[in-house]
Design a protein around this motif. Structure first.
Motif, short mmCIF file in Angstrom:
data_model
loop_
_atom_site.label_atom_id
_atom_site.label_comp_id
_atom_site.label_asym_id
_atom_site.label_seq_id
_atom_site.Cartn_x
_atom_site.Cartn_y
_atom_site.Cartn_z
N ASP A 1 -9.48 -56.13 12.76
CA ASP A 1 -8.61 -54.94 12.68
C ASP A 1 -8.77 -54.35 11.28
N GLY A 2 -9.72 -53.46 11.13
CA GLY A 2 -10.00 -52.86 9.83
C GLY A 2 -10.56 -53.91 8.87
N ILE A 3 -9.81 -54.18 7.81
CA ILE A 3 -10.26 -55.20 6.85
C ILE A 3 -9.59 -56.56 7.10
N ARG A 4 -8.84 -56.65 8.17
CA ARG A 4 -8.15 -57.90 8.51
C ARG A 4 -8.86 -58.60 9.66
N CYS A 5 -8.93 -59.93 9.56
CA CYS A 5 -9.54 -60.75 10.60
C CYS A 5 -8.53 -61.83 10.98
N HIS A 6 -8.12 -61.86 12.25
CA HIS A 6 -7.16 -62.83 12.75
C HIS A 6 -7.88 -63.79 13.69
N MET A 7 -7.67 -65.09 13.50
CA MET A 7 -8.25 -66.10 14.38
C MET A 7 -7.12 -66.93 14.98
N GLY A 8 -7.29 -67.29 16.25
CA GLY A 8 -6.33 -68.15 16.93
C GLY A 8 -7.08 -69.24 17.66
N TRP A 9 -6.51 -70.45 17.73
CA TRP A 9 -7.17 -71.56 18.40
C TRP A 9 -6.13 -72.51 18.97
N GLY A 10 -6.56 -73.28 19.96
CA GLY A 10 -5.67 -74.25 20.59
C GLY A 10 -6.29 -74.77 21.86
N VAL A 11 -5.52 -75.51 22.64
CA VAL A 11 -5.99 -76.03 23.91
C VAL A 11 -5.34 -75.23 25.03
N ALA A 12 -6.01 -75.20 26.19
CA ALA A 12 -5.47 -74.46 27.33
C ALA A 12 -4.10 -75.00 27.69
N ASP A 13 -3.20 -74.14 28.05
CA ASP A 13 -1.83 -74.49 28.42
C ASP A 13 -1.07 -75.14 27.27
N GLY A 14 -1.50 -74.88 26.05
CA GLY A 14 -0.84 -75.44 24.88
C GLY A 14 -0.47 -74.36 23.88
N VAL A 15 0.00 -74.77 22.75
CA VAL A 15 0.39 -73.85 21.69
C VAL A 15 -0.84 -73.42 20.91
N MET A 16 -0.94 -72.12 20.64
CA MET A 16 -2.04 -71.60 19.84
C MET A 16 -1.62 -71.58 18.37
N ARG A 17 -2.55 -71.93 17.52
CA ARG A 17 -2.35 -71.81 16.08
C ARG A 17 -3.19 -70.65 15.60
N GLY A 18 -2.97 -70.21 14.38
CA GLY A 18 -3.75 -69.08 13.92
C GLY A 18 -3.76 -68.94 12.42
N SER A 19 -4.66 -68.06 11.97
CA SER A 19 -4.73 -67.71 10.56
C SER A 19 -5.26 -66.29 10.44
N SER A 20 -4.96 -65.65 9.33
CA SER A 20 -5.41 -64.29 9.07
C SER A 20 -6.06 -64.21 7.71
N MET A 21 -7.01 -63.30 7.60
CA MET A 21 -7.67 -63.07 6.31
C MET A 21 -7.72 -61.57 6.07
N THR A 22 -7.51 -61.17 4.85
CA THR A 22 -7.72 -59.79 4.46
C THR A 22 -8.95 -59.79 3.56
N LEU A 23 -9.97 -59.04 3.97
CA LEU A 23 -11.24 -59.04 3.26
C LEU A 23 -11.39 -57.79 2.40
N ASP A 24 -12.44 -57.75 1.58
CA ASP A 24 -12.61 -56.68 0.59
C ASP A 24 -12.77 -55.29 1.21
N ASP A 25 -13.63 -55.18 2.21
CA ASP A 25 -13.87 -53.89 2.85
C ASP A 25 -14.27 -54.12 4.31
N GLU A 26 -14.45 -53.04 5.06
CA GLU A 26 -14.76 -53.17 6.47
C GLU A 26 -16.12 -53.81 6.73
N ALA A 27 -17.08 -53.59 5.86
CA ALA A 27 -18.41 -54.21 6.02
C ALA A 27 -18.31 -55.72 5.87
N HIS A 28 -17.54 -56.16 4.87
CA HIS A 28 -17.34 -57.59 4.65
C HIS A 28 -16.59 -58.20 5.83
N ALA A 29 -15.59 -57.51 6.35
CA ALA A 29 -14.82 -58.00 7.50
C ALA A 29 -15.70 -58.12 8.73
N LEU A 30 -16.59 -57.15 8.95
CA LEU A 30 -17.50 -57.20 10.09
C LEU A 30 -18.48 -58.37 9.97
#
Length: 111
Positions: A23-52
């Motif tokens: 999402d623009g310069i932000r990258c959100h990741m989520g992980w977990g097991v099926a039928d379970g609780v998802m965990r996640g983390s977010s990163m804000t990167l320098d620019d859109e090229a770096h985020a891509l």
């Protein structure tokens, strides 16, 4: 505009899920097991090229480790079910009764 991709991996008896959103310069990741609780983390990167670059790098890492892309809301990997039904509560499924007076200490009626 945010881009989200979804991945799954059938890891023995567990279906693992992973998703990533750019999402623009932000990258959100989520992980977990099926039928379970998802965990996640977010990163804000320098620019859109770096985020891509980060977005594509993380996707290629997951694909190399065995994850496959799935459509949103679907399950590609089937979950294996245990061949033995599990009891849901205590000893309510056992028949008969046990009395502690006829047994030595430390033994159980179902032993």
């Amino acid at each position: 505009m945010a881009r989200t991709r979804y991945f799954e991996k059938n890891d023995k008896a567990v279906v693992r899920r992973w998703q990533i959103t750019l999402d623009g310069i932000r990258c959100h990741m989520g992980w977990g097991v099926a039928d379970g609780v998802m965990r996640g983390s977010s990163m804000t990167l320098d620019d859109e090229a770096h985020a891509l670059r980060h977005f594509t790098k993380k996707i290629s890492e997951k694909e190399r480790s065995g994850y496959v892309e799935v459509a949103p809301g679907t399950r590609r990997c089937g979950r294996r079910r245990s061949p033995i039904p599990r009891r849901t509560s205590g000893c309510s499924t056992w028949s008969g009764t046990a009395t502690s007076t006829s047994r030595s200490p430390g033994t159980h009626a179902w032993s």
